[in-house]
Design an enzyme around this catalytic site. Structure first.
Site, PDB file in Angstrom:
ATOM      1  N   ASP A 243       0.723  -8.406  -9.153  1.00  0.00           N
ATOM      2  CA  ASP A 243       1.840  -8.872 -10.000  1.00  0.00           C
ATOM      3  C   ASP A 243       1.837 -10.400 -10.049  1.00  0.00           C
ATOM      4  O   ASP A 243       2.023 -11.002 -11.097  1.00  0.00           O
ATOM      5  CB  ASP A 243       3.187  -8.405  -9.427  1.00  0.00           C
TER       6      ASP A 243
ATOM      7  N   SER B  91      -2.432  -6.422  -2.075  1.00  0.00           N
ATOM      8  CA  SER B  91      -1.300  -5.532  -2.303  1.00  0.00           C
ATOM      9  C   SER B  91      -0.939  -5.544  -3.778  1.00  0.00           C
ATOM     10  O   SER B  91      -1.404  -6.403  -4.542  1.00  0.00           O
ATOM     11  CB  SER B  91      -0.096  -6.009  -1.489  1.00  0.00           C
ATOM     12  N   LYS B  92      -0.106  -4.595  -4.141  1.00  0.00           N
ATOM     13  CA  LYS B  92       0.354  -4.533  -5.524  1.00  0.00           C
ATOM     14  C   LYS B  92       1.034  -5.844  -5.891  1.00  0.00           C
ATOM     15  O   LYS B  92       0.913  -6.331  -7.009  1.00  0.00           O
ATOM     16  CB  LYS B  92       1.298  -3.356  -5.689  1.00  0.00           C
ATOM     17  N   ARG B  93       1.743  -6.410  -4.924  1.00  0.00           N
ATOM     18  CA  ARG B  93       2.446  -7.674  -5.186  1.00  0.00           C
ATOM     19  C   ARG B  93       1.485  -8.806  -5.552  1.00  0.00           C
ATOM     20  O   ARG B  93       1.785  -9.643  -6.380  1.00  0.00           O
ATOM     21  CB  ARG B  93       3.312  -8.071  -3.978  1.00  0.00           C
TER      22      ARG B  93
END
Ligand code: GLU
Length: 503
Positions: free
Chosen positions: A265, A260-262
């Site tokens: 990050d 995921s994008k998380r």
């Protein structure tokens, strides 16, 4: 006759474009091009609550940058438009009504509050076989009641009526025979209270209307497949049904589950193709492009997430991928994303790319560091000399910047502790002898002779020389750098650095 290959990438415009989305687009694109078919971009924007301004243009830009240019799209048009589902709104209701007439769907009048209450009352509530009779819909109410509610325009949705005790099966080009027990699938909404279709109805109606031959999408859509297959059949289109394939997930590098994008990050790497700024919050998310990836590397690394050609080869150009791609070499298992490996692809692609191709990209990375006086010839030589040292395009800032502007920061600590007057004298003498342009090998010879004359080993003065020219302990051969900078600039850098080291 074989159906013409028409495949689509059908994202919802809800934000940044995840690399898994680009891989879906890529596999569709490769299949289309390999089969002389069409690659279509369709924007699935029926969920108005998730619509994000600018996301559609952004998706089109990401595809453009990746080199996956659609044959038909909202921007380009085509014979099967419109290519935005919101603009096709009027076309869906007839299908919902046909399904109701034929007993495959029904009106449901439950309000959001009523549904909320049910969800609280019944653990793991789903709207389906077990519960539909106890809800307010055209199956539980009398036809008079239904007529009355409809005539008063009481808000309602249309739901599919999942059949009991059936098994819906189909052939998935990657997974083989797949089947679902209809008792385990709920009665999904097909048409919403605002008159918009849901994804399930719109996707089937549009795949039919656009004569899609193959539906290729991510594994996360596999649970929706039985609903879609039933709709194809219920609407009387079984003969036109596309073939199916569900691509494996792209997994987190450090565990199970979808990347995921998380995760990006958290672990410090991009997940989106290009930079994305959320218009609602102003939050910026970095993309592969801006981080310094070449589009050739990006599509290459995506292709290898779940596919290979059966050999050890890892580097493929887009045209090679078109030639070699095949759906049956896509694995069923998820592919772990590895950012170090992704960077390796980029490094290899920078090495492989011609300096002429890299030049405009490097120019934009360096920005104002490059002045108009620099000739293309000089620039190309710089790119040729340093490209093998760059993993990301942004590395050119460090690796090439000193060819355009004298360094401002020096690794003084690498030189000063061992700096002597003899060394200072050697460098002044060396500067005095190179007043005309010389080749790298000439410079090296002179440097070695002169250092011996000063009682120094060449090795002792090479590092200081490098730091004088580039600022630190990096870069290609130091004599190549000096030859490229030219006599005047080299002399100037030597003299000012000697003074600095001698202070
Ligand atoms: N709109 C869906 C998405 O956002 C498309 C899924 C499909 O290809 O059917 O990915």
């Amino acid at each position: 006759m074989e159906k013409k290959v028409r495949v689509r990438f059908a994202p919802s415009p809800t934000g940044g474009l995840h690399l898994g989305g680009v891989r879906t687009a890529l596999f569709n694109y490769l299949f289309a091009k390999q089969n002389k078919g069409s690659f279509i971009l369709r924007i699935e924007d029926t969920d108005q609550t998730r619509f994000v301004e600018g996301a559609e243009e952004y998706i089109a830009d990401c595809l453009d940058w990746s080199g996956l240019v659609p044959d038909e799209s909202p921007q380009k048009g085509g014979n099967y438009g419109p290519y935005r589902q919101s603009e096709r709104k009027a076309s869906y209701r007839v299908f919902a009504e046909q399904l109701i007439r034929e007993g495959h769907a029904y009106y449901a009048f439950d309000t959001p509050e009523e549904l909320e209450i049910k969800r609280k009352e019944v653990p793991n509530f789903t709207y389906g076989q077990a519960t539909r009779e106890s809800m307010r819909n055209s199956l539980s109410l009398t036809s008079g009641e239904v007529e009355e509610l409809l005539s008063r325009n009481v808000p309602h949705v249309v739901r599919i009526k999942m059949p009991e005790n059936e098994s819906v099966s189909f052939h998935d080009m990657i997974r083989g025979h797949v089947s679902f027990d209809t008792n385990l699938v709920d009665d999904k909404v097909l048409l919403k209270a605002d008159g918009m279709p849901t994804y399930h109805l719109a996707v089937v109606a549009d795949d039919k209307a656009m004569e899609i031959s193959h539906v290729f999408r991510g594994e996360e859509w596999l649970p929706s497949a039985p609903i879609h297959i039933l709709l194809w059949k219920y609407l009387g289109w079984a003969d036109a049904m596309p073939q199916w394939a569900h691509f494996p997930l792209i997994l987190k590098p450090d565990g199970n589950g979808k990347l995921s994008k998380r995760d990006g990050d958290r672990l410090g790497f991009p997940v989106y193709a290009k930079n994305w700024t959320d218009p609602r919050t102003g939050a910026e998310t970095r993309g592969f492009k801006e981080l310094g990836f070449l589009p050739e590397a990006f599509v290459n690394l995506l292709a290898m997430l779940g596919w290979n050609d059966g050999s050890e080869q890892e580097l493929f150009s887009l045209s090679e991928l078109i030639a070699k791609f095949s759906i049956d070499r896509i694995s069923k298992a998820g592919a772990k994303f590895d950012f170090e490996k992704a960077k390796w692809f980029n490094q290899e692609w920078i090495k492989k790319s011609e300096a002429e191709v890299l030049m405009p990209l490097v120019r934009s990375v360096l920005g104002e560091q490059v002045t108009d006086v620099i000739t293309d010839k000089y620039f190309l030589n710089v790119v040729r000399l340093v490209k093998d040292r760059c993993t990301l395009l942004s590395d050119f800032k460090l690796q090439a910047g000193y060819f355009f502007k004298a360094p401002e920061v020096f690794d003084v600590d690498a030189v000063k502790p061992k700096w002597t007057e003899i060394k200072a004298n050697f460098f002044f003498a060396f500067a005095d002898t190179i007043t005309d342009e010389r080749s790298a090998s000439d410079l090296e010879e002179r440097f070695k002779l002169l250092s011996a004359e000063h009682g120094l080993k060449a090795g002792e003065v090479m590092l200081p020389f490098r730091v004088m020219l580039v600022g630190g302990k990096f870069g290609p051969g130091v004599f190549d750098i000096a030859a490229m900078l030219g006599a005047q600039e080299t002399i100037q850098r030597i003299r000012s650095a000697v003074n600095m080291f001698s202070e």
